[in-house]
Scaffold this motif. Structure first.
Motif, PDB file in Angstrom:
ATOM      1  N   ASP A   1       0.817  -1.217   0.000  1.00 55.18           N
ATOM      2  CA  ASP A   1       0.000   0.000   0.000  1.00 55.18           C
ATOM      3  C   ASP A   1       0.851   1.266   0.000  1.00 55.18           C
ATOM      4  OD1 ASP A   1      -2.139  -1.692   0.080  1.00 55.18           O
ATOM      5  OD2 ASP A   1      -2.725  -1.233   2.152  1.00 55.18           O
ATOM      6  N   GLY A   2       2.134   1.134   0.335  1.00 58.12           N
ATOM      7  CA  GLY A   2       3.023   2.288   0.370  1.00 58.12           C
ATOM      8  C   GLY A   2       2.786   3.199   1.556  1.00 58.12           C
ATOM      9  N   VAL A   3       2.356   2.624   2.677  1.00 58.95           N
ATOM     10  CA  VAL A   3       2.127   3.407   3.892  1.00 58.95           C
ATOM     11  C   VAL A   3       2.988   2.838   5.021  1.00 58.95           C
ATOM     12  CG1 VAL A   3      -0.227   4.057   3.265  1.00 58.95           C
ATOM     13  CG2 VAL A   3       0.152   1.980   4.581  1.00 58.95           C
ATOM     14  N   SER A   4       3.098   3.588   6.093  1.00 56.11           N
ATOM     15  CA  SER A   4       3.867   3.095   7.234  1.00 56.11           C
ATOM     16  C   SER A   4       3.050   2.065   8.010  1.00 56.11           C
ATOM     17  CB  SER A   4       4.255   4.248   8.160  1.00 56.11           C
ATOM     18  OG  SER A   4       3.113   4.732   8.831  1.00 56.11           O
ATOM     19  N   MET A   5       3.731   1.312   8.838  1.00 56.24           N
ATOM     20  CA  MET A   5       3.064   0.295   9.650  1.00 56.24           C
ATOM     21  C   MET A   5       2.050   0.944  10.591  1.00 56.24           C
ATOM     22  SD  MET A   5       2.801  -2.916  10.505  1.00 56.24           S
ATOM     23  CE  MET A   5       4.233  -3.915  10.317  1.00 56.24           C
ATOM     24  N   ASN A   6       2.407   2.090  11.168  1.00 55.09           N
ATOM     25  CA  ASN A   6       1.489   2.784  12.083  1.00 55.09           C
ATOM     26  C   ASN A   6       0.201   3.184  11.371  1.00 55.09           C
ATOM     27  OD1 ASN A   6       3.195   2.639  14.303  1.00 55.09           O
ATOM     28  ND2 ASN A   6       4.215   4.549  13.784  1.00 55.09           N
ATOM     29  N   GLU A   7       0.323   3.738  10.178  1.00 53.62           N
ATOM     30  CA  GLU A   7      -0.857   4.152   9.423  1.00 53.62           C
ATOM     31  C   GLU A   7      -1.734   2.955   9.067  1.00 53.62           C
ATOM     32  OE1 GLU A   7       0.310   6.456   6.036  1.00 53.62           O
ATOM     33  OE2 GLU A   7       1.634   7.707   7.240  1.00 53.62           O
ATOM     34  N   LEU A   8      -1.097   1.865   8.659  1.00 53.52           N
ATOM     35  CA  LEU A   8      -1.852   0.672   8.274  1.00 53.52           C
ATOM     36  C   LEU A   8      -2.617   0.095   9.453  1.00 53.52           C
ATOM     37  CD1 LEU A   8      -2.521  -1.501   6.126  1.00 53.52           C
ATOM     38  CD2 LEU A   8      -0.568  -2.761   7.019  1.00 53.52           C
ATOM     39  N   VAL A   9      -1.944  -0.076  10.585  1.00 48.85           N
ATOM     40  CA  VAL A   9      -2.594  -0.649  11.765  1.00 48.85           C
ATOM     41  C   VAL A   9      -3.712   0.273  12.244  1.00 48.85           C
ATOM     42  CG1 VAL A   9      -2.238  -1.294  14.174  1.00 48.85           C
ATOM     43  CG2 VAL A   9      -0.597  -2.010  12.446  1.00 48.85           C
ATOM     44  N   ASN A  10      -3.483   1.587  12.215  1.00 49.43           N
ATOM     45  CA  ASN A  10      -4.513   2.542  12.620  1.00 49.43           C
ATOM     46  C   ASN A  10      -5.743   2.411  11.725  1.00 49.43           C
ATOM     47  OD1 ASN A  10      -5.623   4.666  14.102  1.00 49.43           O
ATOM     48  ND2 ASN A  10      -4.865   6.166  12.629  1.00 49.43           N
ATOM     49  N   ARG A  11      -5.533   2.315  10.412  1.00 46.75           N
ATOM     50  CA  ARG A  11      -6.644   2.193   9.466  1.00 46.75           C
ATOM     51  C   ARG A  11      -7.390   0.871   9.657  1.00 46.75           C
ATOM     52  NH1 ARG A  11      -4.451   2.407   3.945  1.00 46.75           N
ATOM     53  NH2 ARG A  11      -4.393   0.159   4.097  1.00 46.75           N
ATOM     54  N   LEU A  12      -6.647  -0.232   9.797  1.00 45.85           N
ATOM     55  CA  LEU A  12      -7.288  -1.545   9.943  1.00 45.85           C
ATOM     56  C   LEU A  12      -8.069  -1.658  11.245  1.00 45.85           C
ATOM     57  CD1 LEU A  12      -4.484  -3.908   8.583  1.00 45.85           C
ATOM     58  CD2 LEU A  12      -6.625  -3.261   7.470  1.00 45.85           C
ATOM     59  N   LEU A  13      -7.512  -1.137  12.327  1.00 44.61           N
ATOM     60  CA  LEU A  13      -8.243  -1.184  13.598  1.00 44.61           C
ATOM     61  C   LEU A  13      -9.488  -0.300  13.544  1.00 44.61           C
ATOM     62  CD1 LEU A  13      -5.396  -1.177  16.260  1.00 44.61           C
ATOM     63  CD2 LEU A  13      -6.984  -3.004  15.760  1.00 44.61           C
ATOM     64  N   GLY A  14      -9.357   0.851  12.913  1.00 46.54           N
ATOM     65  CA  GLY A  14     -10.539   1.721  12.758  1.00 46.54           C
ATOM     66  C   GLY A  14     -11.650   1.058  11.970  1.00 46.54           C
ATOM     67  N   GLN A  15     -11.292   0.378  10.880  1.00 41.18           N
ATOM     68  CA  GLN A  15     -12.293  -0.336  10.070  1.00 41.18           C
ATOM     69  C   GLN A  15     -12.913  -1.472  10.853  1.00 41.18           C
ATOM     70  OE1 GLN A  15     -10.097  -1.544   6.622  1.00 41.18           O
ATOM     71  NE2 GLN A  15     -10.181   0.490   5.653  1.00 41.18           N
ATOM     72  N   ALA A  16     -12.130  -2.197  11.624  1.00 45.00           N
ATOM     73  CA  ALA A  16     -12.643  -3.324  12.398  1.00 45.00           C
ATOM     74  C   ALA A  16     -13.600  -2.847  13.486  1.00 45.00           C
ATOM     75  CB  ALA A  16     -11.504  -4.120  12.998  1.00 45.00           C
ATOM     76  N   LEU A  17     -13.300  -1.720  14.093  1.00 50.78           N
ATOM     77  CA  LEU A  17     -14.159  -1.214  15.160  1.00 50.78           C
ATOM     78  C   LEU A  17     -15.466  -0.626  14.629  1.00 50.78           C
ATOM     79  CD1 LEU A  17     -11.503   0.406  17.502  1.00 50.78           C
ATOM     80  CD2 LEU A  17     -12.832  -1.676  17.922  1.00 50.78           C
ATOM     81  N   GLU A  18     -15.455  -0.142  13.394  1.00 49.30           N
ATOM     82  CA  GLU A  18     -16.674   0.403  12.793  1.00 49.30           C
ATOM     83  C   GLU A  18     -17.690  -0.688  12.471  1.00 49.30           C
ATOM     84  OE1 GLU A  18     -15.526   2.642   9.387  1.00 49.30           O
ATOM     85  OE2 GLU A  18     -14.696   4.292  10.585  1.00 49.30           O
ATOM     86  N   GLN A  19     -17.224  -1.880  12.192  1.00 50.05           N
ATOM     87  CA  GLN A  19     -18.110  -2.981  11.809  1.00 50.05           C
ATOM     88  C   GLN A  19     -18.857  -3.542  12.993  1.00 50.05           C
ATOM     89  OE1 GLN A  19     -15.737  -5.822   9.720  1.00 50.05           O
ATOM     90  NE2 GLN A  19     -15.387  -4.464   8.010  1.00 50.05           N
TER      91      GLN A  19
END
Length: 87
Positions: A69-87
Motif C-alpha cells: 500500500d506504500g504506507v507506514s506500519m502505524n498508518e496501516l494498523v490505525n486504518r485496519l483497527l478503525g475499520q474493524a471497530l466500525e463494523q
C-alpha cells in the motif's frame, strides 16, 4: 571505592550517553528529532503509544500489506483497527 568500580562507573556513564545520543544527520539521511521533540510532536498530533504483542505471521502479513500500500506500519494498523471497530 575500588579503582575497578570507578572504571565500571565511567564505562556505564559513557554507554548511557551513547544510547541517549541521536545519530548524526549524515547517517540518518534527514534531520533526526530527539526523543522529547518527537514525543511532543506525536502528542500534538493526538498519537498515543500502544504496545501490543503479535505473532510473527501476523507481523509479516502487516509488513507485506504496508509495503504494497506504500504506507507506514502505524498508518496501516490505525486504518485496519478503525475499520474493524466500525463494523
Amino acid at each position: 571505592m575500588k579503582r575497578t568500580d570507578l572504571e565500571k562507573n565511567k564505562a556505564l556513564k559513557i554507554m548511557g550517553k551513547m544510547k541517549a545520543a541521536t545519530p548524526p544527520a549524515r547517517f540518518a539521511g534527514e534531520t533526526v528529532l530527539d526523543r522529547r521533540e518527537q514525543r511532543r510532536l506525536d502528542q500534538a498530533a493526538g498519537l498515543v503509544s500502544f504496545p501490543v504483542k503479535l505473532t510473527q505471521p501476523v507481523i509479516d502479513a502487516l509488513n507485506a500489506r504496508a509495503a504494497a500500500d506504500g504506507v507506514s506500519m502505524n498508518e496501516l494498523v490505525n486504518r485496519l483497527l478503525g475499520q474493524a471497530l466500525e463494523q
